[in-house]
Design a protein around this motif. Sequence first.
Motif, mmCIF file in Angstrom:
data_model
loop_
_atom_site.group_PDB
_atom_site.id
_atom_site.type_symbol
_atom_site.label_atom_id
_atom_site.label_comp_id
_atom_site.label_asym_id
_atom_site.label_seq_id
_atom_site.Cartn_x
_atom_site.Cartn_y
_atom_site.Cartn_z
ATOM 1 N N GLY A 359 5.590 -15.455 4.899
ATOM 2 C CA GLY A 359 5.497 -15.308 3.454
ATOM 3 C C GLY A 359 4.942 -13.947 3.052
ATOM 4 O O GLY A 359 4.444 -13.166 3.867
ATOM 5 N N PHE A 360 5.016 -13.682 1.731
ATOM 6 C CA PHE A 360 4.576 -12.385 1.218
ATOM 7 C C PHE A 360 3.061 -12.191 1.420
ATOM 8 O O PHE A 360 2.625 -11.105 1.815
ATOM 9 N N GLU A 361 2.262 -13.224 1.177
ATOM 10 C CA GLU A 361 0.807 -13.090 1.334
ATOM 11 C C GLU A 361 0.428 -12.794 2.780
ATOM 12 O O GLU A 361 -0.460 -11.992 3.053
ATOM 13 N N GLU A 362 1.136 -13.421 3.729
ATOM 14 C CA GLU A 362 0.842 -13.168 5.141
ATOM 15 C C GLU A 362 1.255 -11.752 5.527
ATOM 16 O O GLU A 362 0.596 -11.096 6.339
ATOM 17 N N ARG A 363 2.358 -11.246 4.924
ATOM 18 C CA ARG A 363 2.774 -9.855 5.197
ATOM 19 C C ARG A 363 1.731 -8.867 4.656
ATOM 20 O O ARG A 363 1.459 -7.844 5.293
ATOM 21 N N VAL A 364 1.132 -9.182 3.487
ATOM 22 C CA VAL A 364 0.066 -8.328 2.964
ATOM 23 C C VAL A 364 -1.136 -8.329 3.913
ATOM 24 O O VAL A 364 -1.764 -7.297 4.155
ATOM 25 N N THR A 365 -1.422 -9.500 4.497
ATOM 26 C CA THR A 365 -2.523 -9.585 5.464
ATOM 27 C C THR A 365 -2.243 -8.734 6.702
ATOM 28 O O THR A 365 -3.136 -8.043 7.217
ATOM 29 N N VAL A 366 -0.993 -8.761 7.177
ATOM 30 C CA VAL A 366 -0.612 -7.938 8.336
ATOM 31 C C VAL A 366 -0.773 -6.465 8.003
ATOM 32 O O VAL A 366 -1.245 -5.660 8.824
ATOM 33 N N TYR A 367 -0.406 -6.076 6.783
ATOM 34 C CA TYR A 367 -0.559 -4.684 6.344
ATOM 35 C C TYR A 367 -2.039 -4.268 6.412
ATOM 36 O O TYR A 367 -2.361 -3.194 6.939
ATOM 37 N N CYS A 368 -2.920 -5.107 5.893
ATOM 38 C CA CYS A 368 -4.361 -4.788 5.901
ATOM 39 C C CYS A 368 -4.907 -4.724 7.329
ATOM 40 O O CYS A 368 -5.725 -3.857 7.663
ATOM 41 N N GLN A 369 -4.447 -5.616 8.203
ATOM 42 C CA GLN A 369 -4.915 -5.618 9.588
ATOM 43 C C GLN A 369 -4.502 -4.341 10.311
ATOM 44 O O GLN A 369 -5.290 -3.735 11.045
ATOM 45 N N LEU A 370 -3.259 -3.908 10.105
ATOM 46 C CA LEU A 370 -2.780 -2.696 10.768
ATOM 47 C C LEU A 370 -3.562 -1.470 10.285
ATOM 48 O O LEU A 370 -3.929 -0.604 11.090
ATOM 49 N N VAL A 371 -3.836 -1.387 8.974
ATOM 50 C CA VAL A 371 -4.565 -0.230 8.447
ATOM 51 C C VAL A 371 -5.980 -0.190 8.996
ATOM 52 O O VAL A 371 -6.498 0.870 9.343
ATOM 53 N N SER A 372 -6.633 -1.351 9.097
ATOM 54 C CA SER A 372 -8.015 -1.385 9.575
ATOM 55 C C SER A 372 -8.126 -1.138 11.081
ATOM 56 O O SER A 372 -9.094 -0.547 11.542
ATOM 57 N N ILE A 373 -7.126 -1.592 11.858
ATOM 58 C CA ILE A 373 -7.212 -1.466 13.316
ATOM 59 C C ILE A 373 -6.719 -0.092 13.786
ATOM 60 O O ILE A 373 -7.335 0.547 14.655
ATOM 61 N N TYR A 374 -5.615 0.375 13.214
ATOM 62 C CA TYR A 374 -4.985 1.610 13.696
ATOM 63 C C TYR A 374 -5.092 2.726 12.663
ATOM 64 O O TYR A 374 -4.152 3.524 12.485
ATOM 65 N N ASP A 375 -6.204 2.824 11.945
ATOM 66 C CA ASP A 375 -6.325 3.845 10.900
ATOM 67 C C ASP A 375 -6.295 5.271 11.462
ATOM 68 O O ASP A 375 -5.912 6.206 10.760
ATOM 69 N N GLN A 376 -6.690 5.435 12.748
ATOM 70 C CA GLN A 376 -6.672 6.775 13.348
ATOM 71 C C GLN A 376 -5.248 7.258 13.640
ATOM 72 O O GLN A 376 -5.014 8.455 13.802
ATOM 73 N N GLU A 377 -4.296 6.324 13.725
ATOM 74 C CA GLU A 377 -2.921 6.695 14.047
ATOM 75 C C GLU A 377 -2.052 6.776 12.801
ATOM 76 O O GLU A 377 -0.883 7.142 12.892
ATOM 77 N N PHE A 378 -2.617 6.441 11.631
ATOM 78 C CA PHE A 378 -1.855 6.482 10.386
ATOM 79 C C PHE A 378 -2.393 7.579 9.481
ATOM 80 O O PHE A 378 -3.548 7.998 9.580
ATOM 81 N N MET A 379 -1.530 8.030 8.573
ATOM 82 C CA MET A 379 -1.924 8.999 7.550
ATOM 83 C C MET A 379 -2.057 8.227 6.233
ATOM 84 O O MET A 379 -1.058 7.855 5.605
ATOM 85 N N ILE A 380 -3.310 7.967 5.829
ATOM 86 C CA ILE A 380 -3.588 7.188 4.619
ATOM 87 C C ILE A 380 -3.782 8.154 3.462
ATOM 88 O O ILE A 380 -4.690 8.984 3.465
ATOM 89 N N THR A 381 -2.930 8.067 2.452
ATOM 90 C CA THR A 381 -2.956 8.991 1.314
ATOM 91 C C THR A 381 -3.722 8.370 0.150
ATOM 92 O O THR A 381 -4.113 7.207 0.178
ATOM 93 N N ASN A 382 -3.937 9.192 -0.886
ATOM 94 C CA ASN A 382 -4.600 8.727 -2.105
ATOM 95 C C ASN A 382 -3.591 8.255 -3.157
ATOM 96 O O ASN A 382 -3.952 8.056 -4.322
ATOM 97 N N GLU A 383 -2.333 8.116 -2.766
ATOM 98 C CA GLU A 383 -1.315 7.627 -3.684
ATOM 99 C C GLU A 383 -1.265 6.096 -3.619
ATOM 100 O O GLU A 383 -1.375 5.502 -2.547
ATOM 101 N N PHE A 384 -1.057 5.479 -4.780
ATOM 102 C CA PHE A 384 -1.027 4.024 -4.858
ATOM 103 C C PHE A 384 0.215 3.573 -5.623
ATOM 104 O O PHE A 384 0.673 4.263 -6.551
#
Length: 398
Positions: A359-384
Amino acid sequence: MQSFNDIKELLTALKREDRLFYEMFGKRKSLEFKLSYALELVDYDEARIDYLVKKSVLRENGGLLEIDGLFLEFFEQVLEVNEEINLASIDENIKSIQENIVYFLNENSEHRRHAYLREIKRTFRKIGVVTIRSVIDLRRKVDNTFKNEPNFKNKQLKLKHLDEKRVMVKKLSGQALDLINENQPVFFKTSQDEELKRIITELKLQLNECSHNLIEIEKQIIDYLNQIKHQGLFLEKLRKLKYLKDHFTIEAETDIKQHLAKSNSLIFERRLGEPLNLSLDFILNEERAFASIKKVAKNYKSRTHIVPELAETIATDFLENNVEQEIMINLEEVRNHFLATGDNLFNFIVNYNFNKEVGFEERVTVYCQLVSIYDQEFMITNEFENFNGVEYAMVYPK
């Protein structure tokens, strides 16, 4: 230091971070308020913390935050919880009135005379409020110092310093009364302002009330100092007796045996044990009672042997092996697929095939987990951006 452009910007900043200021003000006496906890209160948006630091509303030092002294003093003054007795402000207000009275008498323009008069009235009101607060704070600090200060010498010194402040408040209060009654008769006859007369009458009542309270505070300080002196003499005698006892000379150098023989104080009587029956409600509902019962039961050996009851035979249906399978999401595999694309992370997760219904809510949870675990491998911008009522940051592969 960057100041606020106008009052609207200041009020907006304070309102937006009201949760943060509420927690920090409540813990202002604590030695630590961690940046990580502050980020939790601002939805993990570091830019909001940086904004307050740049505006000198907050101070950051080694991962710890504190409210700037100017804003902290403002909050304490408005809420009347300040503990510092600021006598300088009373003296400054008296001098300010004297200066503005001179300006008023020298001025010929009615408009400017009215401006000086308005400032004089405002300062008179401030003197009354500040003096009353100083007396209230003084009484509270005297009481708290005597009851809560553990160090004997510091308790005595603090009470003496508070007595000096009491004398200063009394002196400044007298100067304010002299200013009203004697020092500026020409001004009070010239101004003929009804509002000023009401303010002066109210100020006299406030200063008179402060004078009576200062007398009570003086009596209280004297009483506390006498108690401390009496306790000090008692402790000094007790130390001498302990010294003699430790050196086994107390009976030879004192007449303690004769004094004890004459004394019939209850402290020397044998203590009788009296049973205390606890109420059933306390035993049934309180955890402390249950803990006490278990503690007593360890030392009490009962002769009654309780035969344990045997359970019934387990049915064979419960011994059958039932295997339940569930497809788990492999976050590392999803990360590897994402790094191979040029898409943003949220759009990639929404359209990703997980080989099961997600479901959509579980996909949002996966998104948050990936950002928190692999933040060093991603480029997190200030755009929303927003999708289905969810605001998310634009995250790309490095």
